[in-house]
Write a protein that holds these residues in place. Structure first.
Motif, PDB file in Angstrom:
ATOM      1  N   UNK A   1      13.692  14.448   1.574  1.00  0.00           N
ATOM      2  CA  UNK A   1      12.856  15.079   2.605  1.00  0.00           C
ATOM      3  C   UNK A   1      11.698  15.856   1.986  1.00  0.00           C
ATOM      4  N   UNK A   2      11.927  16.555   0.861  1.00  0.00           N
ATOM      5  CA  UNK A   2      10.885  17.424   0.308  1.00  0.00           C
ATOM      6  C   UNK A   2       9.980  16.712  -0.696  1.00  0.00           C
ATOM      7  N   UNK A   3      10.379  15.540  -1.183  1.00  0.00           N
ATOM      8  CA  UNK A   3       9.570  14.861  -2.187  1.00  0.00           C
ATOM      9  C   UNK A   3       8.897  13.577  -1.676  1.00  0.00           C
ATOM     10  N   UNK A   4       9.145  13.226  -0.444  1.00  0.00           N
ATOM     11  CA  UNK A   4       8.509  12.049   0.150  1.00  0.00           C
ATOM     12  C   UNK A   4       7.321  12.496   0.988  1.00  0.00           C
ATOM     13  N   UNK A   5       6.166  11.839   0.847  1.00  0.00           N
ATOM     14  CA  UNK A   5       5.000  12.255   1.646  1.00  0.00           C
ATOM     15  C   UNK A   5       5.323  12.296   3.140  1.00  0.00           C
ATOM     16  N   UNK A   6       4.774  13.283   3.817  1.00  0.00           N
ATOM     17  CA  UNK A   6       4.994  13.420   5.261  1.00  0.00           C
ATOM     18  C   UNK A   6       4.595  12.140   5.990  1.00  0.00           C
ATOM     19  N   UNK A   7       3.517  11.512   5.525  1.00  0.00           N
ATOM     20  CA  UNK A   7       3.050  10.269   6.154  1.00  0.00           C
ATOM     21  C   UNK A   7       4.133   9.195   6.120  1.00  0.00           C
ATOM     22  N   UNK A   8       4.816   9.065   4.979  1.00  0.00           N
ATOM     23  CA  UNK A   8       5.856   8.043   4.860  1.00  0.00           C
ATOM     24  C   UNK A   8       7.093   8.426   5.680  1.00  0.00           C
ATOM     25  N   UNK A   9       7.440   9.707   5.703  1.00  0.00           N
ATOM     26  CA  UNK A   9       8.558  10.137   6.549  1.00  0.00           C
ATOM     27  C   UNK A   9       8.281   9.804   8.017  1.00  0.00           C
TER      28      UNK A   9
ATOM     29  N   UNK B   1       0.844  -1.205   0.000  1.00  0.00           N
ATOM     30  CA  UNK B   1       0.000   0.000   0.000  1.00  0.00           C
ATOM     31  C   UNK B   1       0.877   1.252   0.000  1.00  0.00           C
ATOM     32  N   UNK B   2       1.923   1.245   0.823  1.00  0.00           N
ATOM     33  CA  UNK B   2       2.824   2.399   0.880  1.00  0.00           C
ATOM     34  C   UNK B   2       3.494   2.628  -0.469  1.00  0.00           C
ATOM     35  N   UNK B   3       4.031   1.565  -1.055  1.00  0.00           N
ATOM     36  CA  UNK B   3       4.714   1.684  -2.349  1.00  0.00           C
ATOM     37  C   UNK B   3       3.771   2.152  -3.453  1.00  0.00           C
ATOM     38  N   UNK B   4       2.563   1.606  -3.460  1.00  0.00           N
ATOM     39  CA  UNK B   4       1.607   1.909  -4.532  1.00  0.00           C
ATOM     40  C   UNK B   4       1.062   3.321  -4.457  1.00  0.00           C
TER      41      UNK B   4
ATOM     42  N   UNK C   1      -5.219   4.484  13.656  1.00  0.00           N
ATOM     43  CA  UNK C   1      -4.198   5.476  13.305  1.00  0.00           C
ATOM     44  C   UNK C   1      -3.438   5.044  12.046  1.00  0.00           C
ATOM     45  N   UNK C   2      -3.093   3.759  11.980  1.00  0.00           N
ATOM     46  CA  UNK C   2      -2.394   3.241  10.796  1.00  0.00           C
ATOM     47  C   UNK C   2      -3.245   3.418   9.548  1.00  0.00           C
ATOM     48  N   UNK C   3      -4.536   3.077   9.658  1.00  0.00           N
ATOM     49  CA  UNK C   3      -5.443   3.215   8.514  1.00  0.00           C
ATOM     50  C   UNK C   3      -5.560   4.671   8.076  1.00  0.00           C
ATOM     51  N   UNK C   4      -5.595   5.580   9.050  1.00  0.00           N
ATOM     52  CA  UNK C   4      -5.694   7.002   8.726  1.00  0.00           C
ATOM     53  C   UNK C   4      -4.436   7.495   8.011  1.00  0.00           C
ATOM     54  N   UNK C   5      -3.267   7.051   8.475  1.00  0.00           N
ATOM     55  CA  UNK C   5      -2.011   7.456   7.840  1.00  0.00           C
ATOM     56  C   UNK C   5      -1.916   6.930   6.407  1.00  0.00           C
ATOM     57  N   UNK C   6      -2.250   5.657   6.227  1.00  0.00           N
ATOM     58  CA  UNK C   6      -2.211   5.079   4.881  1.00  0.00           C
ATOM     59  C   UNK C   6      -3.257   5.719   3.981  1.00  0.00           C
ATOM     60  N   UNK C   7      -4.445   5.976   4.555  1.00  0.00           N
ATOM     61  CA  UNK C   7      -5.491   6.636   3.780  1.00  0.00           C
ATOM     62  C   UNK C   7      -5.093   8.046   3.383  1.00  0.00           C
ATOM     63  N   UNK C   8      -4.406   8.746   4.302  1.00  0.00           N
ATOM     64  CA  UNK C   8      -3.951  10.103   3.996  1.00  0.00           C
ATOM     65  C   UNK C   8      -2.914  10.083   2.875  1.00  0.00           C
ATOM     66  N   UNK C   9      -2.003   9.109   2.915  1.00  0.00           N
ATOM     67  CA  UNK C   9      -0.988   9.037   1.856  1.00  0.00           C
ATOM     68  C   UNK C   9      -1.644   8.739   0.507  1.00  0.00           C
TER      69      UNK C   9
END
Length: 571
Positions: free
Chosen positions: A333-341, A149-152, A420-428
């Motif tokens: 740092x500037x091109x990676x989503x904040x959620x993934x950082x 999910x993160x990669x996609x 919380x995990x679902x919200x972070x992945x959903x936000x990304x």
């Protein structure tokens, strides 16, 4: 049915849906992005490989280019390599002039380009499957699904998975090589040794830098395995001849079992490699060798020669003569989503807190460290894509941290951790999908509203915005356009007003289109005629004076994900 069971049943379905939405959006985006800087050259080289030779810019090995050329080749596209193409590689647009079919419009070429972009997308999907397998090997299936999910939904990965370039195939084959190394370390039998040799060779035949990336990763993973649980090393060393032989045979196979003189392979004109070879006694001697896969050895030599040439790199509003060691960390740092950082840093903390120092987990972190360490010594500061190989491993360790936390918490807290995990992945996912089709020029909040102040080139402006420039002027009563854009396809094949190229000190009125790469003063060259991609003009203009007169005006619009500025100056 308890919460854990419902979660485990739902997660595979959610993962498939997320991947499906991303892929549908990515397929749609292929028709909305004009040709980026490197695409035509890679397609032509891939087509040449299918036709039985490989001499166009062997600095890039063929396996990555095969993915971009396979569908155009099956549809009947062919190339006719002129004798002087190697000396004039950029003439007619990065070897694009070698295509036997001539396109009369951008619409016709757009269709051709879409087919070429399907191959890397297929590689992206295969890479997602590999991410799942490595995640399962790292911990369990949940880790694999979350990593997918993160990669996609990582914008940089999505962007380059829709372009006919070498970056996503390199990412996929490097991950494959590391996965096969893990399997081999677990059980160094003959079958896994052969597979490991094939995996290593495919990674090298996709991008030569894999030699510097995969080899130390193998050493580190094996050392970590021995450190955590001492084992007899003799079975491993005993299999090295099998691995080496398989690797060499695979490399030769990828180069179509060619055999010949290294010196017979033409020099890549863009590198001025002739002088490099002549001045180096080792390279001069190597050119006299008759070997299997001479294109492979010539490509290695060309790559070495390129690394001897200082390459200017733009960072933080300045043009660095030899690049900067801070380029890749800042770009990341500037091109990676904040959620993934956040997830990545969180995973590091969880791993340290719970002392989860098994060899596979430490191996994943070590691979990430190796990639960034190599980036510090690279003088090629032209895009975060050059370390795109790191993103599968960042996704994996991020997913690992999440699953460990949920596992360690008591039952009363698992529910909230899952939410919380679902919200972070959903936000990304939401952030990434909302960027459609401009993942190439994506920047997070840290990048700010004017990311061109930080980085440009393939991270912001890679020539992808010309279709939107067409759309902007469609139906407008505009007779002429002053233009200076980053591109590698004849501008007069686009449906644009009559054009004249605008130099860095030429003050003009009327409609002006200038891309971020040019606006940020990076190139010291231009074209005398926008319809001619042969006659370049060198600009002997100080960096700080290039297009300085344009700074006092505000653009009336930005297109191509902010990659092209449009001005209407009347005074």
């Amino acid at each position: 049915m308890n919460l854990k069971t419902r979660f485990n049943r739902a997660l595979p379905i959610i993962t498939v849906l997320v991947v499906l939405v991303s892929v549908i959006l990515m397929v749609s985006s292929m028709s909305k992005l004009s040709q980026t800087h490197d695409e035509s050259g890679h397609i032509v080289a891939g087509l040449e490989w299918f036709q039985g030779s490989y001499e166009v810019s062997p600095q890039n090995p063929p396996f990555s280019r095969i993915w971009s050329a396979i569908i155009p080749y099956l549809k009947g596209e062919r190339v006719n390599i002129p004798k002087n193409l190697h000396e004039n590689y950029w003439a007619n647009g990065a070897a694009g002039g070698a295509l036997t079919k001539k396109f009369d419009s951008s619409e016709e070429y757009r269709s051709f380009l879409q087919y070429a972009r399907v191959g890397p997308l297929i590689m992206f999907i295969l890479t997602l499957f590999l991410v799942y397998l490595v995640g399962d090997k790292l911990k369990d299936k949940v880790t694999g699904y979350i990593a997918v999910i993160i990669m996609a939904t990582t914008p940089l990965v999505m962007a380059h998975s829709t372009l006919a370039t070498t970056d996503v195939p390199a990412m996929g084959t490097c991950l494959l090589s590391i996965y096969l190394i893990i399997l081999w370390i677990e059980k160094p039998d003959s079958k896994r040794s052969v597979l490991m040799g094939i995996g290593f060779a495919l990674a090298v035949c996709t991008k030569f830098t894999a030699i510097l990336f995969v080899t130390p990763s193998l050493v580190v993973l094996l050392v970590l395995k021995v450190w955590k649980k001492p084992v007899d090393l003799f079975p491993y060393f005993k299999k090295f001849p099998v691995i080496i032989f398989t690797s060499l045979l695979t490399v030769w196979a990828v180069y179509r079992f060619s055999f010949g003189l290294i010196g017979d392979i033409p020099h890549d004109g863009m590198l001025e490699a002739g002088d490099c070879y002549a001045s180096n006694p080792i390279l001069s001697q190597v050119q006299t060798w008759k070997v299997p896969a001479p294109e492979f050895f010539k490509g290695l030599g060309d790559t070495w020669c390129q690394n001897q040439v200082p390459i200017k790199g733009y960072l933080m509003g300045d043009l660095k003569p030899t690049g900067s060691i801070f380029f890749y960390p800042i770009s990341f740092i500037v091109k990676t989503p904040i959620t993934l950082l956040f997830l990545f840093l969180f995973s590091i903390s969880i791993t340290i807190y719970y002392r989860l120092f098994n060899w596979k987990v430490l191996g994943m972190f070590s691979v990430i460290f190796i990639v960034f360490l190599l980036s510090f010594i690279s003088n090629l500061n032209i895009g975060l894509r050059h370390i795109i190989q790191v993103f599968p491993f960042i996704s994996l360790v991020s997913a690992f941290g999440v699953t460990i936390l949920i596992e360690k918490l008591d039952n009363s807290r698992k529910h909230w951790a899952g939410i919380v995990t679902a919200l972070l992945l959903g936000a990304q996912a939401t952030i990434s999908w909302s960027q459609y089709p401009h993942w190439l020029s994506y920047f997070n909040l840290i990048g700010g509203n004017d990311p061109g102040n930080i980085i440009v080139d393939s991270d912001l402006d890679w020539g992808q915005g010309l279709y939107e420039l067409e759309e902007f002027f469609e139906g407008k009563d505009v007779d002429s356009l002053h233009i200076a854009v980053f591109h590698t396809y004849n501008l007069c094949n686009y449906d644009l007003p009559d054009m004249s190229y605008i130099g860095p000190t030429e003050k003009k009125t009327g409609w002006i289109a200038i891309s971020e790469f040019v606006y940020r003063k990076v190139p010291d060259w231009g074209l005398e005629n926008p319809c001619d991609f042969v006659d370049f003009i060198g600009y002997d203009v100080p960096f700080e004076e290039r297009y300085d007169w344009l700074r006092k005006y505000e653009p009336v619009a930005k297109v191509g994900g902010g990659s092209i500025r449009i001005y209407h100056i009347t005074e």
